[in-house]
Each structure stands twice: as C-alpha cells, then as structure tokens.
Design an enzyme around this catalytic site. Structure first.
Site, PDB file in Angstrom:
ATOM      1  N   ARG A  69       1.024  -1.146  -0.129  1.00 34.65           N
ATOM      2  CA  ARG A  69      -0.296   0.082   0.109  1.00 34.65           C
ATOM      3  C   ARG A  69       0.647   0.848  -0.126  1.00 34.65           C
ATOM      4  NH1 ARG A  69      -0.511   4.701   2.467  1.00 34.65           N
ATOM      5  NH2 ARG A  69       0.166   3.684   4.455  1.00 34.65           N
ATOM      6  N   HIS A 125       9.489   6.952   7.780  1.00 30.77           N
ATOM      7  CA  HIS A 125       9.000   7.622   6.526  1.00 30.77           C
ATOM      8  C   HIS A 125      10.963   7.662   6.000  1.00 30.77           C
ATOM      9  CE1 HIS A 125       6.256   6.737   4.052  1.00 30.77           C
ATOM     10  NE2 HIS A 125       5.845   6.696   4.838  1.00 30.77           N
ATOM     11  N   CYS A 161       4.664   9.751  -0.426  1.00 31.95           N
ATOM     12  CA  CYS A 161       2.843   9.776  -0.293  1.00 31.95           C
ATOM     13  C   CYS A 161       3.195  10.681  -1.675  1.00 31.95           C
ATOM     14  CB  CYS A 161       2.378  10.292   0.947  1.00 31.95           C
ATOM     15  SG  CYS A 161       1.005  10.923   0.975  1.00 31.95           S
ATOM     16  N   ASN A 211       9.047   4.408   3.261  1.00 33.57           N
ATOM     17  CA  ASN A 211       9.203   3.568   4.721  1.00 33.57           C
ATOM     18  C   ASN A 211      10.411   3.705   5.093  1.00 33.57           C
ATOM     19  OD1 ASN A 211       6.252   3.768   2.928  1.00 33.57           O
ATOM     20  ND2 ASN A 211       5.881   3.331   5.352  1.00 33.57           N
TER      21      ASN A 211
END
Ligand code: HMG
Ligand code: MG
Length: 302
Positions: free
Chosen positions: A15, A209, A240, A249
């Site tokens: 995701r 992150h 993002c 991340n």
C-alpha cells in the site's frame, strides 16, 4: 536497555510502498507480492486503499488485489478507508482491518484528504462505528507528526490532540507517522513518551519514512519508550503522493536485521523478505532501497 522482547511488524509495502509508483503495476504482481509477504510471516499486510482513483490511481486495483490473494490463516489483510465509500469497498473486499488516516497538520489534511482535521474526524466517525458493527479491526494513522511539507513544524500538542480524537473513536491501534522523514530520535522519544501517557503504549505504532536516513534510529528511540509495533515497507518502497520529496518507508529488511541482531523476535523470515524485495524491485526495474537486502544479495553472489 529494557527493549520489548517481541516486535509486531505491519508490512505496508503493497500500500504505502506502491501507492506512489507512477507506472501501472498489474494486480497480479501486487497479489504475488502480498502472497510472498504473508508467507514470510508478517501478522499484518497492508494490501490496498479504498480511496478515490482520481487521487491515487495506483490503488484503483485494490478490490481485484483483495479478491486474488491466497489468504493465510491468522494474517490480517488491512486497507485504508478515508470515508464510508472506502469502508464499503473494504468490507466487500473482505479486509480484516481498516485504517482511517488523519493528520496533525491542517495543511496536510487539506492536501491529502481535502478536508480539515475536524471534518476528517466527522467522516471517520461512521467508519469507526461500521467497523465495530462488522467486527473489523480499526486502526488509525496520524500523518505529519514530526513535520509537514506545507506547514513546516508541527507542535507535539497537535499530535496528541489527534491521538485523543482517534482514541475517542475507539481505534484499537494508532500509528504516529513521520510522513516526510524529518524526525530525529529526540523528537520521536519526546512525542512517544507523551503519547504513551495518554494511550496504551502497546497500541501505539511507529511509522517512519526514511527521507533523511533517520528511520532506523527512530525505531530504536521508539523501542526505548516501549513502542513495539512498526509499519515497514519491503525494499524500502514508498512515499506519499501528497508529500512531495518524501521517500519510502523504512525498509522492512533493515528493521528486521536490526531487531533480530538485538535479540528481539518478530516471527518473520528475513531471507524470505529479501526475496520478496528482490521480486518487487525487479518488477519496478530497480535495485531494492534496502541496504540489508543489497548487502545480503552481494554476500550470496560473492
Ligand atoms: P473529495 O474529492 O473531497 O471527495 O476527496 P468527494 O466525496 O467529493 O468525491 C470525489 C470523487 O471521488 C467522487 O467521484 C467520489 O465518488 C469519489 P466523481 O463523482 O468525481 O466521479 N470517491 C471515492 N472513490 C472511491 N473510493 C472512495 C471514494 N470517496 C470518494 N473511498 C477523498 C476526498 C478522501 C476521497 C480523496 O481526497 C482521497 O481519496 N484521498 C486519498 C489520499 C490518499 O490515499 N493518500 C495516500 C494515503 S495516506 C498516506 O500515505 C500516509 C500514511 O502512510 C501515514 C504517513 O506516512 O503519514 C497513512
Ligand atoms: Mg506513510
């Protein structure tokens, strides 16, 4: 130090990792990645988002992905749900856990979900109620806890205020996220220590992150507070779409190497994660953004 003996890792690569990729990734590749990750031993694999496909086109395949995965008993397959429309999608797809995602920064809330923090909580309220009514786990994420790409500094008080709102909604776990990877261990320690005074520490997660290379250090600072759940991304995938310049991340492989080396159990097979990281990186046409993955590959080759 009195570190937790066991750490719970939520694998967010499918995701948070893939959502920022510009190239269209076929659902079949996402499904194979998720199957490799569940086989590696993760208790929770964040497998998609039920968000507007106009906002995040890469996640438009989430229903197809959920329908195609080989479900491993005991694994939670989770999904992001910004509103009731998203919740209905996640419910129909059979998600085991839904994630409502807010921000500690007003500016980021507007850019990411097109509403104020207060409005977002009102959108999340029916999602929280529906999750309870349907016996689906409810998790929350607080973005920009250590800095915002639009607003700059974010006061700890805003993070704690957001945490209280999510606690009031009945969230089982709350992730405190460094969306743009600017936090340092001292900031993380201070914020998490304050958070742990108002919410059970075993239900707080660290989400880092690695933009400035601080993420593993921030995991260590979190462990010192007693936080024992982390969101990590295989091969360090991610970013993002609404936080320009933010990189992936913290790489799952790097966190596992650190934790296992410290004698902390995760129940996850690092070699299998490296293999999954090689698989998805090859599909994306690049090397894994995980030092541990690259080092282990070099060692095998040599
Ligand atoms: P909006 O435009 O204000 O909403 O977007 P709307 O209700 O006016 O709807 C606009 C259109 O989207 C309509 O379609 C809706 O039907 C549709 P149209 O009539 O134009 O054809 N729509 C939906 N479609 C599918 N699923 C839905 C849905 N809802 C509405 N659930 C909205 C508001 C929240 C929908 C939008 O802003 C959005 O989707 N944002 C998602 C942003 C996102 O996913 N960001 C990345 C994830 S957060 C993150 O990465 C941070 C995290 O990792 C932690 C950290 O690191 O900080 C979690
Ligand atoms: Mg994130």
């Amino acid at each position: 130090m009195n570190y937790p003996k066991h750490v719970h890792i939520v694998e967010v690569g499918p995701r948070d990792g893939l959502q920022n990729e510009k190239q269209e990734i076929p659902a079949a590749i996402k499904i194979e990645l998720i199957n490799k990750l569940s086989a590696a031993g993760f208790p929770n694999v964040e497998s998609g988002s039920f968000v507007s496909p106009k906002w995040v086109p890469q996640m438009a395949t989430s229903a197809e992905v959920f329908a195609g995965i080989a479900r491993k008993p005991g694994v939670l397959y989770s999904a992001l749900t910004p509103n009731m429309r998203g919740f209905e999608g996640a419910l129909a797809a059979g998600a085991d856990e839904v994630v409502i995602f807010g921000a500690a920064s007003e500016a980021f809330s507007q850019k990411n979900i097109n509403c104020s923090i207060a409005e977002s909580i009102e959108r999340f309220r029916p999602v929280a109620e529906a999750a309870k009514a349907n016996n689906i786990r409810l998790r929350a994420a607080i973005s920009c806890a250590y800095g915002c790409p639009y607003q700059g500094a974010v006061p700890t008080a805003s993070v704690l205020d957001c945490l209280q709102r999510f606690a009031d909604l009945g969230c089982e776990d709350v992730g405190i996220a460094d969306t743009i990877g600017v936090g340092t261990p001292a900031m993380v320690y201070e914020t998490l220590a304050a958070a742990a005074k108002m919410f059970p520490v075993e239900r707080i997660a660290g989400h880092y992150h690695d933009t400035y290379g601080m993420a593993c250090a921030n995991v260590l600072a979190s462990l010192e507070v007693g936080v024992s759940t982390f969101d990590t991304s295989v091969a360090g995938l991610g970013g993002c779409p609404y936080a320009k310049g933010a990189t992936g991340n913290v790489a799952t492989e790097d966190v596992l190497y650190m934790l296992h080396g410290m004698g902390i159990e995760t129940g996850i097979d690092l070699d299998a994660v490296c293999e999954a990281g090689q698989f998805i990186s090859e599909a994306l046409g690049r090397a894994p953004h995980s030092r541990v993955n690259r080092a282990m590959a070099a060692k095998r080759a040599g």
